[in-house]
Design a protein around this motif. Structure first.
Motif, mmCIF file in Angstrom:
data_model
loop_
_atom_site.group_PDB
_atom_site.id
_atom_site.type_symbol
_atom_site.label_atom_id
_atom_site.label_comp_id
_atom_site.label_asym_id
_atom_site.label_seq_id
_atom_site.Cartn_x
_atom_site.Cartn_y
_atom_site.Cartn_z
ATOM 1 N N UNK A 1 46.884 51.559 26.304
ATOM 2 C CA UNK A 1 46.226 50.609 25.002
ATOM 3 C C UNK A 1 44.685 51.416 24.810
ATOM 4 N N UNK A 2 44.378 52.129 24.021
ATOM 5 C CA UNK A 2 43.652 52.525 23.783
ATOM 6 C C UNK A 2 42.982 52.651 22.093
ATOM 7 N N UNK A 3 44.199 52.387 21.306
ATOM 8 C CA UNK A 3 43.871 51.588 20.028
ATOM 9 C C UNK A 3 43.444 49.937 20.256
ATOM 10 N N UNK A 4 43.722 49.342 21.407
ATOM 11 C CA UNK A 4 43.192 47.883 21.069
ATOM 12 C C UNK A 4 42.358 47.297 21.537
ATOM 13 N N UNK A 5 41.482 46.797 21.107
ATOM 14 C CA UNK A 5 40.191 46.654 20.858
ATOM 15 C C UNK A 5 39.368 45.868 22.134
ATOM 16 N N UNK A 6 39.930 44.551 22.678
ATOM 17 C CA UNK A 6 39.616 44.109 23.787
ATOM 18 C C UNK A 6 40.303 43.511 24.840
ATOM 19 N N UNK A 7 40.803 44.797 25.390
ATOM 20 C CA UNK A 7 41.505 44.701 26.623
ATOM 21 C C UNK A 7 40.923 44.559 28.468
ATOM 22 N N UNK A 8 41.173 43.449 29.009
ATOM 23 C CA UNK A 8 41.531 43.210 30.428
ATOM 24 C C UNK A 8 42.183 43.350 31.285
ATOM 25 N N UNK A 9 42.133 44.160 32.378
ATOM 26 C CA UNK A 9 43.531 45.026 33.017
ATOM 27 C C UNK A 9 42.837 45.015 34.008
ATOM 28 N N UNK A 10 44.338 44.319 34.861
ATOM 29 C CA UNK A 10 44.147 44.970 36.271
ATOM 30 C C UNK A 10 45.914 44.453 36.966
ATOM 31 N N UNK A 11 45.919 43.338 38.103
ATOM 32 C CA UNK A 11 47.189 42.411 38.452
ATOM 33 C C UNK A 11 46.082 41.390 38.991
ATOM 34 N N UNK A 12 46.675 40.443 37.704
ATOM 35 C CA UNK A 12 46.545 39.364 37.437
ATOM 36 C C UNK A 12 46.760 38.354 38.009
ATOM 37 N N UNK A 13 45.554 37.019 38.567
ATOM 38 C CA UNK A 13 46.153 36.560 40.221
ATOM 39 C C UNK A 13 46.384 35.763 39.500
ATOM 40 N N UNK A 14 46.224 34.361 39.969
ATOM 41 C CA UNK A 14 45.617 32.466 40.480
ATOM 42 C C UNK A 14 45.412 31.555 41.314
ATOM 43 N N UNK A 15 44.346 32.419 42.448
ATOM 44 C CA UNK A 15 44.425 32.011 44.234
ATOM 45 C C UNK A 15 44.003 30.771 44.085
ATOM 46 N N UNK A 16 43.992 29.922 44.759
ATOM 47 C CA UNK A 16 43.351 28.321 44.753
ATOM 48 C C UNK A 16 41.814 28.455 45.049
#
Length: 403
Positions: free
Chosen positions: A256-271
């Protein structure tokens, strides 16, 4: 330091808009001149007169009107050129935005060093110098009481001594334990960290008072400090009870080095937990709607990575970014409304053995491993070596991995 306001012209219109309007006007002006302001040629006038006579002779035998077709072709060509002009303007706009972000980063770094660096140094000052260009910075968030955790990491997945320096020079990878200072600067806790840093040279000190309920602030200051010190493609935050395979982390980021705005991780949506007294209680629960609602998508806090532009954004706007009780929620909230690509990469949140072990045996080792039930490796001091032996990518893997 807040969001830098765009410069305006004398009539109140932002200067960049004026530039873009002028560029657009120039391209469209050239287009109109080429298409509609051609002066008639006498030879062409004679041909047109002859054409009129032929039309009179063939009035009873209609023919295809080629002039209308030519007009249609010209109109289509004009639309194509307008579209191309629009693309040029959009490219210029992105270039200007990128330059503005770089300028903001440089200004932020200058202000940080002039007004009081977030980095705590023995001399109390940090001279402004050109930032080294690196691949990624990994900050391991730690506490005064976590000496044994740090040692367990040094003995397993984190290089130390000359190997740590080699990692920086040959691979462009910076790894530091990240910690602030105690409520009594210069006290026994701070002196212990200084002695440990003298021995290992692997700390990044922050101008921050340590405390569990200050993790959002600590994370914010970490990114601001790292941006001011290193010019990296990515900045990573990881807890000190997580096992890391550095080669896999590097390979994952490189895609993903060529991408300008990256937010990477294990996405979740907890209560959203409104009940007081429970772990991860959200005091500002009312902001998230009705009771029982969930948070917006955000990366789990054990490990996540953000690209340079996002780390710079945090640094530039750190004084006005709201901090929620939970650090991972805070980070996710800072990117709402921005053009950010959320990357959900489950290799960053494997379970410990047998989960990560099976994947390692299959030739696909995990980038990061921990126990969800403990929000980290359960009893990490005792088990980090075991997890490393069973789930590690192999000794020396980082040196044989090309990014």
């Amino acid at each position: 330091m807040g969001i830098s306001r765009p410069q305006k012209s004398s009539n109140g219109i932002p200067t960049r808009w004026v530039y873009l309007f002028c560029i657009a006007s120039f391209f469209l002006g050239v287009l109109v001149v080429n298409r509609f302001w051609d002066f008639p040629d006498p030879a062409k006038m004679d041909e047109e007169a002859s054409s009129v006579k032929k039309d009179q002779l063939t009035a009873d035998h209609p023919t295809v009107n080629c002039e209308k077709q030519e007009t249609a072709v010209q109109a289509g060509d004009i639309l194509s050129r307008v579209s191309q002009t629009h693309d040029v303007i959009m490219t210029l706009d992105k270039t200007i935005s990128s330059l503005e972000m770089q300028l903001a980063s440089a200004r932020a770094a200058k202000v940080i060093n002039e007004d009081g660096s977030p980095m705590v140094t023995k001399s109390g000052t940090e001279h402004l110098k050109e930032r080294p260009k690196v691949f990624f910075v990994m900050g391991i968030i730690t506490a005064f009481s976590s000496r044994k955790r740090r040692d367990s990491i040094r003995e397993t997945w984190m290089p130390k001594g000359e190997e740590l320096k080699k990692l920086e020079t040959e691979k462009g990878i910076i790894i530091r334990f990240v910690i602030g200072h105690s409520a009594s600067p210069g006290g026994v806790l701070d002196r212990a960290i200084e002695a440990e840093d003298d021995q290992h040279k692997d700390f990044l000190r922050l101008n921050h008072v340590e405390g569990y309920h200050e993790l959002s602030s600590k994370t914010q200051i970490y990114f601001s400090t790292a941006v001011a010190k290193w010019d990296a493609d990515f900045y990573i935050k990881v807890d000190d009870d997580v096992h890391i395979n550095l080669g896999m982390v590097g390979s994952t980021l490189a895609r993903h080095r060529s991408k300008p705005r990256v937010y990477m991780g294990c996405m979740k949506s907890g209560p959203v937990l409104a009940q007081t007294g429970v772990k991860y209680h959200e005091p500002e629960y009312w902001k998230f709607g009705e009771e029982g609602n969930k948070y917006f998508r955000h990366a789990t806090g054990q490990i996540y990575a953000i690209s340079k532009d996002l780390a710079t954004y945090i640094s530039v706007n750190r004084h006005i970014l709201h901090r929620y009780a939970n650090e991972d929620v805070s980070l996710g909230s800072w990117f709402i409304g921005l053009d950010v690509e959320h990357i959900d990469d489950r290799s960053l949140c494997c379970g410990t053995a047998p989960d990560c072990e099976w994947k390692a045996q299959a030739g696909n080792p995990c980038a990061a491993s921990f126990d969800w039930s403990c929000s980290g490796i359960c009893k990490s001091v005792e088990r980090m070596e075991e997890v490393h032996q069973r789930c590690g990518e192999g000794e020396g893997a980082i040196w044989h991995t090309s990014f």
